[in-house]
Design a protein around this motif. Structure first.
Motif, PDB file in Angstrom:
ATOM      1  N   ALA A 249     -10.179 -35.747   9.799  1.00 45.88           N
ATOM      2  CA  ALA A 249     -10.037 -37.033  10.484  1.00 45.88           C
ATOM      3  C   ALA A 249      -9.460 -38.092   9.554  1.00 45.88           C
ATOM      4  N   GLY A 250      -8.516 -38.859  10.084  1.00 45.14           N
ATOM      5  CA  GLY A 250      -7.861 -39.916   9.321  1.00 45.14           C
ATOM      6  C   GLY A 250      -6.542 -39.508   8.708  1.00 45.14           C
ATOM      7  N   ALA A 251      -6.231 -38.215   8.722  1.00 40.19           N
ATOM      8  CA  ALA A 251      -4.989 -37.735   8.110  1.00 40.19           C
ATOM      9  C   ALA A 251      -3.870 -37.670   9.138  1.00 40.19           C
ATOM     10  N   PRO A 252      -2.635 -37.986   8.741  1.00 42.86           N
ATOM     11  CA  PRO A 252      -1.492 -37.799   9.644  1.00 42.86           C
ATOM     12  C   PRO A 252      -1.228 -36.311   9.856  1.00 42.86           C
ATOM     13  N   PHE A 253      -0.833 -35.971  11.080  1.00 43.39           N
ATOM     14  CA  PHE A 253      -0.490 -34.593  11.417  1.00 43.39           C
ATOM     15  C   PHE A 253       0.928 -34.322  10.949  1.00 43.39           C
ATOM     16  N   THR A 254       1.132 -33.227  10.228  1.00 40.97           N
ATOM     17  CA  THR A 254       2.474 -32.928   9.719  1.00 40.97           C
ATOM     18  C   THR A 254       3.135 -31.750  10.410  1.00 40.97           C
ATOM     19  N   GLY A 255       2.426 -31.085  11.309  1.00 38.91           N
ATOM     20  CA  GLY A 255       3.110 -30.054  12.084  1.00 38.91           C
ATOM     21  C   GLY A 255       2.250 -28.861  12.443  1.00 38.91           C
ATOM     22  N   ALA A 256       2.658 -28.203  13.525  1.00 39.41           N
ATOM     23  CA  ALA A 256       2.035 -26.957  13.958  1.00 39.41           C
ATOM     24  C   ALA A 256       3.083 -25.861  13.856  1.00 39.41           C
ATOM     25  N   ALA A 257       2.703 -24.760  13.226  1.00 36.60           N
ATOM     26  CA  ALA A 257       3.589 -23.612  13.124  1.00 36.60           C
ATOM     27  C   ALA A 257       3.114 -22.543  14.086  1.00 36.60           C
TER      28      ALA A 257
END
Length: 278
Positions: free
Chosen positions: A19-27
Motif C-alpha cells: 500500500a502506498g506504492a505506485p503500480f509499475t505493471g502487470a506481466a
C-alpha cells in the motif's frame, strides 16, 4: 482452495507490503487468466495502490483513481513474494504484479486445472463481486440463518458464494462439526437452538482460523489446511468424542464428519453407492 481466513490474512500482509506504492505493471503469463479487457491493465500503471482488501474469496487491490484489480486464487493459485522481483516464467505462472520500490507478487497455480483469474474494473463496476452474498459476519447473514427457510442442506448453502461469501468445503466441515449438526440437515429443519449454534460456530471457526493465518509471513504455501479440525481428517479420532471421523461423497466432493457428534450415530450413505441417509 484458500477460503476467507487465508485470503483475509493474505490481504492484510499484502496491504502492509504494498500500500502506498505506485503500480509499475502487470506481466500476464497465462492468456486466459485475465477476465476483462477494458480498462486494460496498463491503465493502472503509475497510480498509487491505496489498499489491498478482501471480498469473499477475492483479493481486491484498490487504486487512487477508483480503479480496482481483483485476484481469485481458485483451487490451487498461490501468491509468491519476489524480493527482488524476477523475470522468470515458472510452470503454472498466471501474472506478475510490480510496484515501485516494493517486492513483486507472482501468482502461480500448482494444480492441473487452470482456474485462477484476475480482473481490472473501472469505477462503479463490481464485476464478479456483484454476484456475491453477504459476508459471514454481516447482519444480513445472521438474519438469514435466524429466520431463513432455505431447504438446501446447510453444507451446501455455506459453500454457495451467492448465499454467503468466503466459506468453502474445509471450513463448512469444521463449522458443522463445531455446531454439532449433520451436513445433510437443511436450514428449514433447524430449531432455534441449532440455528444459534450454527451462527456461533461460523463466527468462532473463522475467527480462530484467521488468528492462525495472521501468523504466516509472505504468500501462501502450495498445501493448506493443516489447522482444520475435521476436514480432510477422516479415519482419525474426533477431537471432541474420540470416535473415528467419517467421510461421505456429496456433490462431487467429500465431507468429513463425526457420526457420534453430528448425526446421532448414523453413518451417512455415500450417494455413489446407495440412497442418502438424512
Amino acid at each position: 482452495m484458500p477460503e476467507l481466513p487465508e485470503v483475509q490474512g493474505l490481504a492484510e500482509r499484502l496491504d502492509a507490503l504494498l500500500a502506498g506504492a505506485p503500480f509499475t505493471g502487470a506481466a500476464p503469463l497465462a492468456f486466459s487468466a485475465l477476465k476483462t479487457y477494458a480498462p486494460p491493465p496498463e491503465s493502472l500503471v503509475g497510480w498509487r495502490l491505496d489498499r489491498v482488501g478482501r471480498r469473499g474469496k477475492f483479493l481486491v487491490f484498490e487504486f487512487e483513481t477508483g480503479l480496482r484489480m481483483l485476484l481469485h486464487l481458485s483451487q490451487a493459485g498461490r501468491p509468491e513474494i519476489e524480493d527482488p522481483p524476477k523475470t522468470t516464467r515458472p510452470k503454472g505462472a498466471i501474472v506478475r504484479l510490480r510496484f515501485e520500490g516494493r517486492p513483486a507478487v507472482l501468482i502461480r497455480e500448482y494444480g492441473t486445472e487452470r482456474k485462477a483469474g484476475w480482473w481490472v474494473l473501472g469505477p462503479g463496476d463490481d464485476g464478479p463481486l456483484a454476484a456475491l452474498g453477504p459476508e459471514p459476519d454481516s447482519p444480513e447473514f445472521a438474519a438469514f440463518i435466524a429466520g431463513g427457510e432455505d431447504r438446501r442442506r446447510v453444507h451446501t448453502l455455506l459453500r454457495d458464494q451467492r448465499t454467503v461469501a468466503g466459506i468453502g468445503r474445509g471450513y463448512s466441515d469444521d463449522i458443522l462439526h463445531r455446531a454439532r449438526l449433520s451436513p445433510y440437515a437443511t436450514l428449514a429443519q433447524l430449531s432455534e437452538d441449532e440455528r444459534s449454534r450454527l451462527q456461533g460456530a461460523v463466527r468462532e471457526v473463522l475467527a480462530e482460523a484467521l488468528e492462525i493465518e495472521r501468523q504466516r509471513t509472505g504468500g501462501l504455501p502450495p498445501k493448506l489446511g493443516d489447522h482444520f479440525t475435521v476436514h480432510g481428517r477422516s479415519g482419525t479420532p474426533c477431537p471432541r468424542c474420540g470416535e473415528d471421523l467419517r467421510r461421505v461423497s456429496y456433490e462431487s466432493h467429500e465431507i468429513a464428519y463425526c457420526p457420534t457428534c453430528q448425526t446421532g450415530g448414523k453413518v451417512l450413505a455415500d450417494r455413489r453407492l446407495s440412497r442418502l441417509v438424512k
